[in-house]
Motif scaffolding. Structure first.
Motif, PDB file in Angstrom:
ATOM      1  N   THR A 150     116.631  68.111   8.966  1.00  0.00           N
ATOM      2  CA  THR A 150     115.417  68.397   8.212  1.00  0.00           C
ATOM      3  C   THR A 150     114.259  68.738   9.147  1.00  0.00           C
ATOM      4  O   THR A 150     113.482  69.662   8.871  1.00  0.00           O
ATOM      5  CB  THR A 150     115.055  67.195   7.313  1.00  0.00           C
ATOM      6  OG1 THR A 150     116.174  66.887   6.477  1.00  0.00           O
ATOM      7  CG2 THR A 150     113.850  67.489   6.447  1.00  0.00           C
ATOM      8  N   ASN A 200     115.514  67.617  -2.125  1.00  0.00           N
ATOM      9  CA  ASN A 200     114.576  66.547  -1.778  1.00  0.00           C
ATOM     10  C   ASN A 200     114.326  65.597  -2.936  1.00  0.00           C
ATOM     11  O   ASN A 200     114.204  64.390  -2.729  1.00  0.00           O
ATOM     12  CB  ASN A 200     113.251  67.133  -1.268  1.00  0.00           C
ATOM     13  CG  ASN A 200     113.314  67.423   0.195  1.00  0.00           C
ATOM     14  OD1 ASN A 200     113.281  66.518   1.011  1.00  0.00           O
ATOM     15  ND2 ASN A 200     113.460  68.693   0.540  1.00  0.00           N
ATOM     16  N   HIS A 248     109.695  62.769   1.500  1.00  0.00           N
ATOM     17  CA  HIS A 248     110.238  63.583   0.406  1.00  0.00           C
ATOM     18  C   HIS A 248     109.131  64.073  -0.520  1.00  0.00           C
ATOM     19  O   HIS A 248     109.133  65.232  -0.940  1.00  0.00           O
ATOM     20  CB  HIS A 248     111.277  62.789  -0.389  1.00  0.00           C
ATOM     21  CG  HIS A 248     112.553  62.569   0.343  1.00  0.00           C
ATOM     22  ND1 HIS A 248     113.352  63.595   0.801  1.00  0.00           N
ATOM     23  CD2 HIS A 248     113.193  61.436   0.692  1.00  0.00           C
ATOM     24  CE1 HIS A 248     114.414  63.095   1.399  1.00  0.00           C
ATOM     25  NE2 HIS A 248     114.341  61.787   1.357  1.00  0.00           N
ATOM     26  N   SER A 291     115.401  73.450  -1.879  1.00  0.00           N
ATOM     27  CA  SER A 291     114.777  72.345  -1.169  1.00  0.00           C
ATOM     28  C   SER A 291     114.168  71.343  -2.143  1.00  0.00           C
ATOM     29  O   SER A 291     114.254  70.132  -1.927  1.00  0.00           O
ATOM     30  CB  SER A 291     113.714  72.883  -0.214  1.00  0.00           C
ATOM     31  OG  SER A 291     113.085  71.824   0.447  1.00  0.00           O
ATOM     32  N   SER A 293     120.878  63.912   8.847  1.00  0.00           N
ATOM     33  CA  SER A 293     119.981  64.436   7.823  1.00  0.00           C
ATOM     34  C   SER A 293     118.541  64.610   8.305  1.00  0.00           C
ATOM     35  O   SER A 293     117.947  65.678   8.129  1.00  0.00           O
ATOM     36  CB  SER A 293     120.005  63.521   6.594  1.00  0.00           C
ATOM     37  OG  SER A 293     119.119  63.979   5.616  1.00  0.00           O
ATOM     38  N   ILE A 344     107.209  66.949   1.190  1.00  0.00           N
ATOM     39  CA  ILE A 344     108.021  68.175   1.228  1.00  0.00           C
ATOM     40  C   ILE A 344     108.069  68.809  -0.161  1.00  0.00           C
ATOM     41  O   ILE A 344     107.907  70.026  -0.304  1.00  0.00           O
ATOM     42  CB  ILE A 344     109.432  67.888   1.772  1.00  0.00           C
ATOM     43  CG1 ILE A 344     109.368  67.567   3.267  1.00  0.00           C
ATOM     44  CG2 ILE A 344     110.362  69.081   1.534  1.00  0.00           C
ATOM     45  CD1 ILE A 344     110.681  67.102   3.868  1.00  0.00           C
ATOM     46  N   ILE A 345     108.279  68.006  -1.186  1.00  0.00           N
ATOM     47  CA  ILE A 345     108.303  68.518  -2.564  1.00  0.00           C
ATOM     48  C   ILE A 345     106.954  69.160  -2.905  1.00  0.00           C
ATOM     49  O   ILE A 345     106.901  70.243  -3.491  1.00  0.00           O
ATOM     50  CB  ILE A 345     108.668  67.391  -3.546  1.00  0.00           C
ATOM     51  CG1 ILE A 345     110.143  67.023  -3.392  1.00  0.00           C
ATOM     52  CG2 ILE A 345     108.357  67.792  -4.985  1.00  0.00           C
ATOM     53  CD1 ILE A 345     110.552  65.745  -4.110  1.00  0.00           C
ATOM     54  N   MET A 371     115.293  61.782  -2.687  1.00  0.00           N
ATOM     55  CA  MET A 371     114.247  60.789  -2.895  1.00  0.00           C
ATOM     56  C   MET A 371     114.715  59.722  -3.883  1.00  0.00           C
ATOM     57  O   MET A 371     114.562  58.523  -3.621  1.00  0.00           O
ATOM     58  CB  MET A 371     112.973  61.465  -3.414  1.00  0.00           C
ATOM     59  CG  MET A 371     111.811  60.518  -3.599  1.00  0.00           C
ATOM     60  SD  MET A 371     110.298  61.349  -4.110  1.00  0.00           S
ATOM     61  CE  MET A 371     110.739  61.902  -5.748  1.00  0.00           C
ATOM     62  N   ASN A 427     112.386  72.333   9.245  1.00  0.00           N
ATOM     63  CA  ASN A 427     110.941  72.408   9.049  1.00  0.00           C
ATOM     64  C   ASN A 427     110.258  73.156  10.190  1.00  0.00           C
ATOM     65  O   ASN A 427     109.315  73.913   9.953  1.00  0.00           O
ATOM     66  CB  ASN A 427     110.343  71.013   8.888  1.00  0.00           C
ATOM     67  CG  ASN A 427     110.297  70.582   7.457  1.00  0.00           C
ATOM     68  OD1 ASN A 427     109.423  70.998   6.713  1.00  0.00           O
ATOM     69  ND2 ASN A 427     111.249  69.770   7.055  1.00  0.00           N
TER      70      ASN A 427
END
Length: 144
Positions: free
Chosen positions: A18, A124, A92, A120, A14, A95-96, A128, A22
């Motif tokens: 990720t 995420n 997380h 996404s 994971s 990213i959010i 989270m 990214n």
């Protein structure tokens, strides 16, 4: 004790996936290649929306920096370092935040890219919450 399947999935699959995603998104944002979906050149888009080029480059560099942070989080999790779960949750959240920011700021209706951002967000946010509950149960394992 820590359930190893989820933990191994996180550190071996994971987080690396990720980080790679990214980097790819960061490169797309820096070079403006995500505008090909509109059948427009990035020059036309950037000439019409003057500040969008700087915003895309900023977010692109943030995605690449986020990839480095994700690799650091992966190292901390695999070494069972104190604070590693908190670093994962912070990842997380960041990213959010960037996904929401792009959805709000981007003036174009980029269906595929907005779909990516929405997916996404959902993934995420779910990860989270799941990771929060998962690592809350095994705080005592992270003692290094």
């Amino acid at each position: 004790m820590l359930k190893k399947k989820w933990y191994k999935f996180l550190i071996y699959i994971s987080l690396w996936t990720t980080a790679v995603i990214n980097v790819a998104v960061g490169i797309m944002l820096i070079y403006g290649t995500h505008y090909k979906e509109l059948s427009l050149s990035k020059n036309i888009v950037y000439n019409y929306y003057l500040d969008l080029k700087q915003f895309d480059k900023f977010l692109g560099y943030m995605h690449i920096l986020m990839s480095i942070y994700i690799i650091i989080v992966n190292y901390y999790l695999s070494a069972l370092k104190i604070g590693a779960p908190t670093m994962l949750l912070a990842m997380h959240v960041v990213i959010i935040f960037f996904r929401i920011l792009y959805i709000i700021v981007c003036p174009l209706n980029l269906h595929a890219f907005k779909l990516y951002n929405i997916l996404s967000l959902i993934i995420n946010f779910s990860m989270m919450i799941f990771n929060y509950h998962y690592f809350k149960k095994c705080k005592q394992v992270f003692i290094n």
